[in-house]
Design a protein around this motif. Structure first.
Motif, mmCIF file in Angstrom:
data_model
loop_
_atom_site.group_PDB
_atom_site.id
_atom_site.type_symbol
_atom_site.label_atom_id
_atom_site.label_comp_id
_atom_site.label_asym_id
_atom_site.label_seq_id
_atom_site.Cartn_x
_atom_site.Cartn_y
_atom_site.Cartn_z
ATOM 1 N N THR A 3 124.646 -6.990 -54.862
ATOM 2 C CA THR A 3 124.204 -6.571 -53.782
ATOM 3 C C THR A 3 122.836 -7.226 -53.260
ATOM 4 O OG1 THR A 3 122.867 -5.514 -54.784
ATOM 5 C CG2 THR A 3 125.565 -4.672 -54.097
ATOM 6 N N ASP A 4 122.091 -7.940 -54.019
ATOM 7 C CA ASP A 4 121.093 -8.719 -53.259
ATOM 8 C C ASP A 4 121.114 -9.485 -52.967
ATOM 9 O OD1 ASP A 4 119.529 -7.007 -55.391
ATOM 10 O OD2 ASP A 4 119.854 -8.694 -57.264
ATOM 11 N N CYS A 5 120.736 -10.343 -51.751
ATOM 12 C CA CYS A 5 120.228 -11.517 -50.695
ATOM 13 C C CYS A 5 120.668 -13.020 -51.218
ATOM 14 C CB CYS A 5 119.525 -11.634 -50.138
ATOM 15 S SG CYS A 5 119.659 -12.607 -48.652
ATOM 16 N N GLY A 6 119.899 -13.659 -52.032
ATOM 17 C CA GLY A 6 120.242 -14.562 -52.589
ATOM 18 C C GLY A 6 121.738 -15.047 -53.428
ATOM 19 N N SER A 8 124.746 -12.443 -52.245
ATOM 20 C CA SER A 8 125.686 -12.863 -51.940
ATOM 21 C C SER A 8 125.241 -13.700 -51.170
ATOM 22 C CB SER A 8 124.841 -11.330 -51.182
ATOM 23 O OG SER A 8 124.868 -10.325 -51.567
ATOM 24 N N PHE A 9 124.085 -14.584 -50.730
ATOM 25 C CA PHE A 9 124.804 -16.182 -49.826
ATOM 26 C C PHE A 9 125.099 -17.152 -50.451
ATOM 27 C CE2 PHE A 9 122.702 -20.448 -49.690
ATOM 28 C CZ PHE A 9 123.515 -20.424 -48.070
ATOM 29 N N THR A 10 125.380 -17.441 -51.999
ATOM 30 C CA THR A 10 125.462 -17.851 -53.327
ATOM 31 C C THR A 10 127.779 -17.238 -53.097
ATOM 32 O OG1 THR A 10 125.491 -16.471 -55.115
ATOM 33 C CG2 THR A 10 124.058 -18.333 -54.694
ATOM 34 N N LYS A 11 127.556 -16.734 -53.110
ATOM 35 C CA LYS A 11 128.957 -15.901 -52.924
ATOM 36 C C LYS A 11 129.653 -16.440 -51.761
ATOM 37 C CE LYS A 11 131.809 -12.071 -53.094
ATOM 38 N NZ LYS A 11 132.175 -10.970 -53.933
ATOM 39 N N CYS A 12 129.000 -16.108 -50.651
ATOM 40 C CA CYS A 12 129.834 -16.437 -48.903
ATOM 41 C C CYS A 12 129.892 -18.215 -49.093
ATOM 42 C CB CYS A 12 128.990 -16.073 -48.092
ATOM 43 S SG CYS A 12 129.560 -14.213 -48.367
ATOM 44 N N CYS A 271 124.422 -19.866 -60.840
ATOM 45 C CA CYS A 271 123.655 -18.805 -60.507
ATOM 46 C C CYS A 271 123.868 -16.907 -60.076
ATOM 47 C CB CYS A 271 122.658 -18.854 -59.543
ATOM 48 S SG CYS A 271 121.121 -20.102 -59.756
ATOM 49 N N LEU A 272 125.145 -17.621 -59.650
ATOM 50 C CA LEU A 272 126.475 -15.843 -59.252
ATOM 51 C C LEU A 272 126.999 -15.892 -60.376
ATOM 52 C CD1 LEU A 272 127.781 -14.165 -57.233
ATOM 53 C CD2 LEU A 272 129.245 -15.850 -57.204
ATOM 54 N N SER A 273 127.082 -16.134 -61.244
ATOM 55 C CA SER A 273 127.525 -16.212 -63.182
ATOM 56 C C SER A 273 126.519 -15.145 -63.783
ATOM 57 C CB SER A 273 128.090 -17.586 -63.764
ATOM 58 O OG SER A 273 128.416 -16.826 -64.915
ATOM 59 N N LYS A 274 125.324 -15.938 -63.442
ATOM 60 C CA LYS A 274 123.809 -14.578 -64.172
ATOM 61 C C LYS A 274 123.901 -13.486 -63.233
ATOM 62 C CE LYS A 274 120.317 -13.981 -66.607
ATOM 63 N NZ LYS A 274 120.754 -14.719 -68.500
ATOM 64 N N ALA A 275 124.178 -13.437 -62.064
ATOM 65 C CA ALA A 275 123.840 -12.225 -61.261
ATOM 66 C C ALA A 275 125.363 -11.008 -61.576
ATOM 67 C CB ALA A 275 123.579 -12.676 -59.705
#
Length: 346
Positions: A3-6, A8-12, A271-275
């Motif tokens: 749900t965080d901004c960072g 979410s941006f990497t996911k998109c 980064c997305l995996s870590k999040a």
């Protein structure tokens, strides 16, 4: 779900990037399967489209497509499309599913794929820079091998023959070093006409028919080549190398952009995996806290015991203490006068 901004941006970013490659590779696979299984229908449809002008294309492009539209060339093109499309499809599918489903395993696997690709590219660039002369000799040997084992002339050329014909016609050259390379080509010697010394693409071509047809202006060029009717003494390797050096900057920019995009994809995937891992831990912690609170609410208080014991100020006899029986009152004897003193004598 992040749900965080960072994150979410990497996911998109990863989802959109891999969707583009996924869609492109799917189209390449479909085209490759079509060419491999039903190339005759593709040839017929392409021919009808060019003749009826259903597809508006430049004249040179249309003639080039017409020349390439050969069964053997299409079959070899289909193999290349299937290999390329299959590899890109696999990598993009892993990246898309890993980003959209937030799967740590798929994201790490996607990063490994891209790491292998970048490592291969850097390895090839390093080998080319460190062993330049060895690479040049190996490249020349590979080009000669393609001429000796795959180049042929005739009505139905293969993909290698078409590629060589267009290179020789565009660069106005003949063979790797000169026309003598064709004298060692087994496939050329088997398919040539009598006394033919070189393919038509080595000659000065009739510009009204090229492309797509390779028709020499001088009919004697095939059997008696000279510097006036052909390019039989000019090799293609030096001209290719000169052309590559002239367009080296766009090539380097393309390679740098591609490597940068791959590095960004790797960094964003990690980064997305870590999040995702962090959010999973937070969710597990919150779930445990909820379970604990739920257990405390569902536990009933202990029932109050009714006090049946006597007041504290009343002493209770102990079970282990034995009491002696109470003695009865002594009997009262009648009063007896004290004994008199007897006097014996005076």
């Amino acid at each position: 779900m992040v749900t965080d901004c960072g994150p979410s941006f990497t996911k998109c970013f990863l989802t959109l990037l891999n969707f583009v490659f996924f869609f492109s590779s799917s189209a390449i696979l479909i085209l490759g399967c079509w060419l491999y299984s039903h190339k005759e229908s593709f040839m017929t449809l392409t021919q009808l489209g060019l003749e009826n002008q259903h597809v508006q294309l430049p004249t040179e492009v249309a003639k080039t497509i017409q020349e390439i539209n050969q069964p053997l060339a299409l079959e070899q093109l289909a193999h290349g499309l299937l290999y390329l499309g299959g590899f890109v499809f696999l990598v993009s599918m892993v990246g898309y599913c890993g980003a959209s489903k937030e799967s740590r395993f798929l994201l790490v696997l996607y990063s490994l794929f891209l790491t292998v690709i970048i490592g291969s590219q850097i390895f090839l660039i390093g080998i080319t820079c460190a062993y330049r002369y060895e690479v040049e000799r190996s490249t020349k040997s590979l080009l000669r091998s393609s001429l000796e084992n795959h180049f042929s002339v005739g009505e139905k050329p293969n993909a290698v023959s078409l590629a060589w014909n267009f290179v020789m016609a565009e660069f106005q050259c003949c063979g790797v070093d000169n026309y003598t390379d064709f004298q060692r080509s087994r496939t050329f010697l088997d398919t040539r006409s009598s006394h033919q010394m070189l393919p038509p693409a080595c000659c000065i071509l009739n510009q009204e028919q090229y492309p797509p047809y390779f028709e020499p202006e001088d009919s004697n060029c095939l059997t008696a080549p000279t510097s006036y009717n052909s390019f039989f003494l000019k090799g293609c390797y030096d001209k290719l190398f000169t052309r590559i050096l002239a367009h080296l900057n766009p090539v380097l920019i393309t390679i740098i952009c591609l490597v940068t995009l791959e590095l960004l994809a790797i960094i964003f995937a990690l980064c997305l995996s870590k999040a995702v891992d962090r959010d999973l831990r937070i969710q597990e912690h919150e779930k445990r806290n909820k379970n604990r609170k739920k257990k405390k609410k569902t536990m009933a208080p202990p029932p109050k015991e009714v006090c049946q014991s006597p007041p504290a100020y009343v002493s209770q006899p102990s079970e282990h203490v034995s009491f002696l029986p109470v003695a009865s009152a002594p009997e009262v004897l009648p009063s007896v006068p004290p004994p008199s003193y007897f006097k014996y004598g005076n």
